[in-house]
Design an enzyme around this catalytic site. Sequence first.
Site, PDB file in Angstrom:
ATOM      1  N   THR B 146       1.181  -1.031   0.264  1.00 13.18           N
ATOM      2  CA  THR B 146      -0.163  -0.031  -0.137  1.00 13.18           C
ATOM      3  C   THR B 146       0.909   0.772  -0.089  1.00 13.18           C
ATOM      4  O   THR B 146       1.032   1.634  -1.360  1.00 13.18           O
ATOM      5  CB  THR B 146      -1.269  -0.139   1.420  1.00 13.18           C
ATOM      6  OG1 THR B 146      -0.343  -0.306   2.600  1.00 13.18           O
ATOM      7  CG2 THR B 146      -1.976  -1.029   1.568  1.00 13.18           C
ATOM      8  N   LYS B 168       3.270  -7.000   3.660  1.00 14.85           N
ATOM      9  CA  LYS B 168       3.266  -5.182   3.582  1.00 14.85           C
ATOM     10  C   LYS B 168       2.729  -4.991   5.092  1.00 14.85           C
ATOM     11  O   LYS B 168       2.018  -5.696   5.792  1.00 14.85           O
ATOM     12  CB  LYS B 168       2.404  -5.530   2.747  1.00 14.85           C
ATOM     13  CG  LYS B 168       0.833  -5.502   3.255  1.00 14.85           C
ATOM     14  CD  LYS B 168       0.174  -4.054   3.416  1.00 14.85           C
ATOM     15  CE  LYS B 168      -1.159  -3.767   4.558  1.00 14.85           C
ATOM     16  NZ  LYS B 168      -0.877  -1.879   4.474  1.00 14.85           N
ATOM     17  N   THR B 179      -0.894  -2.965  10.759  1.00 11.23           N
ATOM     18  CA  THR B 179      -1.530  -2.779  10.060  1.00 11.23           C
ATOM     19  C   THR B 179      -0.752  -3.877   8.763  1.00 11.23           C
ATOM     20  O   THR B 179       0.284  -3.223   8.253  1.00 11.23           O
ATOM     21  CB  THR B 179      -1.548  -1.735   9.543  1.00 11.23           C
ATOM     22  OG1 THR B 179      -2.502  -1.790  10.412  1.00 11.23           O
ATOM     23  CG2 THR B 179      -2.232  -1.936   7.995  1.00 11.23           C
ATOM     24  N   GLU B 259       6.102   4.794   7.806  1.00 12.38           N
ATOM     25  CA  GLU B 259       5.361   5.898   6.999  1.00 12.38           C
ATOM     26  C   GLU B 259       5.822   7.276   7.601  1.00 12.38           C
ATOM     27  O   GLU B 259       6.021   7.160   8.224  1.00 12.38           O
ATOM     28  CB  GLU B 259       3.799   6.285   6.615  1.00 12.38           C
ATOM     29  CG  GLU B 259       3.026   4.952   5.879  1.00 12.38           C
ATOM     30  CD  GLU B 259       1.725   4.917   6.407  1.00 12.38           C
ATOM     31  OE1 GLU B 259       1.006   5.685   8.076  1.00 12.38           O
ATOM     32  OE2 GLU B 259       0.689   4.501   5.893  1.00 12.38           O
ATOM     33  N   ASN B 378      -0.361  10.360   5.659  1.00 14.74           N
ATOM     34  CA  ASN B 378      -1.895  10.290   6.971  1.00 14.74           C
ATOM     35  C   ASN B 378      -2.915  11.007   7.264  1.00 14.74           C
ATOM     36  O   ASN B 378      -3.909  10.396   6.896  1.00 14.74           O
ATOM     37  CB  ASN B 378      -1.578   9.741   8.659  1.00 14.74           C
ATOM     38  CG  ASN B 378      -0.425   8.397   8.099  1.00 14.74           C
ATOM     39  OD1 ASN B 378      -1.199   7.605   7.938  1.00 14.74           O
ATOM     40  ND2 ASN B 378       0.965   8.222   8.480  1.00 14.74           N
TER      41      ASN B 378
END
Lengths: 383, 383
Positions: B146, B168, B179, B259, B378
Amino acid sequence: MSVTAAKGFRASGVTAGLKPSGRPDVALVINDGPNRDAAAVFTSNRVEAAPVTWSRQVVSDGRVDAVVLNSGGANACTGAQGFADTHRTAEHVGERLQVSAGDVAVCSTGLIGELLPMDTLLAGVDAAAPALSADGGHAAAEAIMTTDTVAKECVVTGEGWTVGGMAKGAGMLAPSLATMLVVITTDVVADAATLHEVLAEATSTTFDRIDSDGCQSTNDTVLLLSSGASGVQVDRRELATAVTGVCADLARRLIGDAEGAAHDIEIEIRSAATVDDALEVARAIARNNLFKCAVFGNDPNWGRVVAAVGTTSAAFEPSQLDVTINGVQVCRGCGVGDDRSGVDLSVRDVHVIVDLHAGAQTATVWTNDLTHDYVHENSAYST
Amino acid sequence: MSVTAAKGFRASGVTAGLKPSGRPDVALVINDGPNRDAAAVFTSNRVEAAPVTWSRQVVSDGRVDAVVLNSGGANACTGAQGFADTHRTAEHVGERLQVSAGDVAVCSTGLIGELLPMDTLLAGVDAAAPALSADGGHAAAEAIMTTDTVAKECVVTGEGWTVGGMAKGAGMLAPSLATMLVVITTDVVADAATLHEVLAEATSTTFDRIDSDGCQSTNDTVLLLSSGASGVQVDRRELATAVTGVCADLARRLIGDAEGAAHDIEIEIRSAATVDDALEVARAIARNNLFKCAVFGNDPNWGRVVAAVGTTSAAFEPSQLDVTINGVQVCRGCGVGDDRSGVDLSVRDVHVIVDLHAGAQTATVWTNDLTHDYVHENSAYST
């Protein structure tokens, strides 16, 4: 006027030179009586700053004559020397103001892990003492600011009596108690036990329910001082309402001025089985970085809300969760609700309602979004 | 090769069109046997996505024949329709691969609260089925990305046997489970009960100890499939070591690709009374936004570390806390230690050691700093 709005109090704020910015950094508040009743609540962080340890002891007999507050250094994690410095500060204030050092509360705020430059601080006390005045409330409120952008003051008046307060705090706002210093004064006649009850009740639904960034400070202090100078005795409930009003107003100002925030977020949990359940759910949302980033991006990302709710142990049936953001029920029965594009997040105030369908209790927690400015301010704080 | 490194597995990854970016988004993994033993662990979030509910049931009998994974949509908070869509996906895969739908695990990742475009997804399955190949591991790993910037794969080999995996995940990494979607395959001969024991042990000290942003997902799934195609039976401990090795490697890759992260932070708690105490303290630090911002700013702000430690209920005496950051003991006895200017945070790896002086246990949690890029990614995710 804040802390000097009630009769019997004087205050001052001066620039001692603790802050590199050259802004005011030492404040004094003195209770001229006739009474010196007092109560306080402190951080529940087990790593508490020296001034917290000291002030806890000062207030334990229900009497506080004066408060000295400094910004520009938290005097936390400073060991025995830090405690000796706090003690010395109280002694110095006691001499200057002709009160017992054991009745002088000390509050400090700023960077953790550095000793205070005592010569600078005590010179500040020397300057602040003669500056004490019945008009000094605002100067005191300014001298306790750190990353605050505005001084925070509030006054509530009754018939012939007053409750006033000042607060500082703009980050590390979390239960129980934010990184904040708060002094509230009143001229009603009330004993220390009553003041303590009233203050505990007031903070439990105000300062304890703001959670800017989930971080709990080592220095949080809320003091309530009573001079009795109005000669008025008020009903306990009436006093509690006034003190709660002052706390709620100051709490809202703390959230409204939180570091780097672009949105103030009110998280209201409805139909919870218990208030504790409601608070657990509200705090889980308030501390969810992904949700807080989404709000910054004006994105009504309700999936992040329900994902946060799902991490709690509160009573609810996941398939029954409803989420409403700024008036639009974007999630119904844990599924897609009304069109999320109808949610207006361009405004500063965000109101999230989560209905747990599990009971009759409710609770609200206030927080902020997570922004570039928050990261910037907190990555550069000590440099 | 990752999931196709072990004998008996084929995989594929194709572009169905679920992602606006046009990157691959549908993957298949099939176990050609002779065995189809399997185990899994899932998110403990009570709001679980439809594919988690489905796959929990699939794996409950210890058999999985195939896995279909999609990025571009989490199928979480999608109600009865979402579950029907997952069921239909498994049916479709079952028909294409000539296996029972009840033996097809489904994994989805992406935005929460939106129904999957089923025609697009099923067309993707139609394309992925004929593309299945013993060389398809990397294509599958790419199709589940993602916001990941790199595909995450790992292989560990024994004498005549192999364990390989793909993962992932690049945000919402938190215990229990990030996640993340993880598929691990092996060709050893092992029954489902053994696989379950081995997987539970492996995840408890790897995926359960990474905590990028404190946020727990609705979709986390870790699958372990065994084909038995090597014909080799290995000692339980040897298999556990290999599976733990794969999990640890993939977990490290997840943190390394989190991220917007600029630092990977290893938080090691020493001399704790219990492992649970050590984990509670480590997680409190890992979730402290102020500390994470400080690391982003290359600021060894140990005060924020001890303030986080102080919020926990772990056994320790506050005055005894020591903190070491990248080799410099900046805090000794909860007071100022060695000169913080000696700490080099210009490197990516940050190692924080907190000594509780309360026992003999230790635990480590991995996290990231909180950066402008995290906020950016985000706040823009769904827009």
